[in-house]
Design an enzyme around this catalytic site. Structure first.
Site, PDB file in Angstrom:
ATOM      1  N   CYS A   1      -0.420   2.226  -4.693  1.00 53.07           N
ATOM      2  CA  CYS A   1      -1.130   3.442  -5.022  1.00 53.07           C
ATOM      3  C   CYS A   1      -0.190   4.791  -4.614  1.00 53.07           C
ATOM      4  O   CYS A   1       0.612   4.619  -3.915  1.00 53.07           O
ATOM      5  CB  CYS A   1      -2.453   3.528  -3.926  1.00 53.07           C
ATOM      6  SG  CYS A   1      -3.811   2.188  -3.971  1.00 53.07           S
TER       7      CYS A   1
ATOM      8  N   HIS B   1       0.824  -1.093  -0.111  1.00 55.13           N
ATOM      9  CA  HIS B   1      -0.008  -0.185  -0.028  1.00 55.13           C
ATOM     10  C   HIS B   1       0.902   1.238   0.201  1.00 55.13           C
ATOM     11  O   HIS B   1       1.937   1.195   0.531  1.00 55.13           O
ATOM     12  CB  HIS B   1      -0.880   0.183   1.254  1.00 55.13           C
ATOM     13  CG  HIS B   1      -2.094  -1.141   1.064  1.00 55.13           C
ATOM     14  ND1 HIS B   1      -2.748  -1.330   0.179  1.00 55.13           N
ATOM     15  CD2 HIS B   1      -1.968  -2.279   2.306  1.00 55.13           C
ATOM     16  CE1 HIS B   1      -3.765  -2.289   0.529  1.00 55.13           C
ATOM     17  NE2 HIS B   1      -3.299  -2.973   1.675  1.00 55.13           N
TER      18      HIS B   1
END
Length: 244
Positions: free
Chosen positions: A132, A89
């Site tokens: 991301c 992430h």
């Protein structure tokens, strides 16, 4: 008529060892094992010595990369290039470790630069980042285009600190990256397919990856989304990965 020596100088020498390190957070990232399997197949086909570390903390991202750099510099054989795959992430410029803490991508990138890794000086260093870079979602536009940045040839006897590096992000700045809980991330799966089945230089391969991703339409929460990778290159020569 082109000088053969000039043409040879414009292509990276890939006759030596090819090294790869994959650091992947699998916690709360369904589908990441599919990406790891795909990358393992790709590195095997392309002749890389590949190491995988699962679920690193933020600090371990840096520590494992530093161990990788030290092992490279300690080798006595010729090293051609290094690939580093970073998956987790993230937000713009940062990756989240298994411990939920953040590490700066720039701190990871500088470990292998021309100043800090002698064995990779003037050799290609490729970073692939599946994470991301923000929360924005791209619904797409009716008309699009792409740019290709040309890298000028360096003719001086010294070399800049940050050349011969390729950063490939799964999405553009500020946007989320998509990952299927069973099939893996669209970026990694597309990249592996292209790298394993085509023989052009790496920038041409990445152009094909971008084309395929741009043409595809992903659906999230019932809404169509578009996504494309972002490529940042300071390569001085053409880089070919397929073995003869």
């Amino acid at each position: 008529m082109s000088n053969p020596q000039t043409l040879e100088e414009e292509v990276y020498d890939m006759s030596g060892a090819r090294l790869a390190l994959t650091l992947c957070v699998t916690k709360a990232r369904e589908g990441s094992e599919a990406d790891l399997d795909a990358l393992e197949s790709m590195f095997q086909q392309l002749g890389f010595e590949s190491t995988v570390k699962r679920d690193p903390t933020a600090q371990q991202f840096l520590e494992e990369l530093e161990k990788f750099q030290q092992a490279i510099d300690a080798r006595e054989d010729f090293v051609s290039c290094a690939f580093v795959v970073l998956m987790g992430h993230g937000l713009e410029g940062r990756l989240k470790g298994e411990d939920e803490k953040m590490v700066k991508l720039e701190d990871l990138f500088q470990v292998l630069n021309n100043k800090n890794c002698w064995a990779l000086r003037a050799k290609p260093k490729v970073y692939i980042v599946q994470a991301c870079r923000g929360e924005q979602r791209d619904p797409g536009e009716p008309v699009g285009g792409d740019n290709l940045v040309m890298i000028s040839k360096i003719t001086t006897e010294t070399i800049p600190t940050y050349t011969d590096t390729l950063h490939v992000y799964s999405t553009v700045e500020g946007h989320i990256a998509y990952r299927h809980k069973e099939e893996g991330s669209y970026f990694i799966q597309t990249l592996v397919d292209v790298f394993m089945n085509r023989r052009e230089s790496i920038l041409e391969l990445l152009t094909e990856v971008t084309r395929r991703m741009a043409e595809a339409e992903l659906v999230q929460e019932g809404k169509p989304r578009k996504v494309n990778p972002e490529i940042q290159s300071t390569l001085r020569k053409r880089l070919y990965l397929q073995q003869n």
